[in-house]
Design an enzyme around this catalytic site. Structure first.
Site, PDB file in Angstrom:
ATOM      1  CB  VAL A  14     -64.773  49.918 -30.801  1.00 44.57           C
ATOM      2  CG1 VAL A  14     -63.967  51.198 -30.986  1.00 44.57           C
ATOM      3  CG2 VAL A  14     -66.114  50.031 -31.500  1.00 44.57           C
ATOM      4  CB  CYS A  15     -60.293  50.104 -29.584  1.00 44.64           C
ATOM      5  SG  CYS A  15     -58.688  50.772 -29.138  1.00 44.64           S
ATOM      6  CB  THR A  16     -57.847  46.460 -27.495  1.00 44.74           C
ATOM      7  OG1 THR A  16     -58.486  47.191 -26.448  1.00 44.74           O
ATOM      8  CG2 THR A  16     -56.614  47.195 -27.974  1.00 44.74           C
TER       9      THR A  16
END
Length: 168
Positions: A14-16
């Site tokens: 998720v995300c970075t």
């Protein structure tokens, strides 16, 4: 990460979190996405990655990456539909009251996002190294990716805990 990859059938980020996968070489030659502020960094970490800047999540079979926190919820619902059933994914979506209708619209085009990123970086050029009085790391890309791993994992764990579904 590489050792973990050998023992699990499915990796998600998720995300970075995809930056950590890239730094570990797990995304070599594969499509992936990341937070809208980090696609250039993802490409920098491994130029063979097919960076999907405009996709909320990318399902490449055994590795699934998502762009941001709400995209992580989209990814989790997608995986629930894939691994359990679309009906169960709909039930969970209703249970967590997930009906995205943002009161403020995000930029509509890649150019608008790139302009925003440029403006943000111009205003706060040393954001990564100024946090908590940190010294510039020897490898800023990897250090930055690792600093966001726990953040990304906590959001994925929360989203998955909200799913409360039986294992497939």
């Amino acid at each position: 990460m590489r050792k973990q990859r050998e023992t699990v059938p499915l990796l998600t980020s998720v995300c970075t979190g995809s930056l950590v996968y890239a730094a570990a070489g797990l995304l070599r030659g594969r499509p992936a996405t990341t937070h809208w502020l980090s696609p250039d960094l993802l490409a920098e970490l491994d130029p063979t990655i097919d960076v999907r800047r405009d996709e909320r999540f990318v399902d490449d079979g055994d590795i699934v990456t998502s762009a941001g926190v709400s995209a992580g919820i989209d990814m989790a619902l997608h995986l629930l539909a894939r691994l359990v059933s679309p009906e169960r994914a709909r039930e969970v979506r209703e249970h967590i009251q997930y009906a995205p209708e943002p009161p403020v619209r995000a930029p509509a085009t890649v150019h608008q996002v790139q302009t925003r990123v440029h403006n943000l970086r111009t205003r706060v050029p040393n954001l990564r190294t100024r946090r908590r009085g940190a010294q510039p790391p020897a490898c800023p890309q990897f250090s930055y990716a690792c600093s966001h791993l726990s953040y990304a994992c906590s959001h994925l764990s929360y989203a998955c805990s909200q799913l409360a579904c039986p294992a497939p």
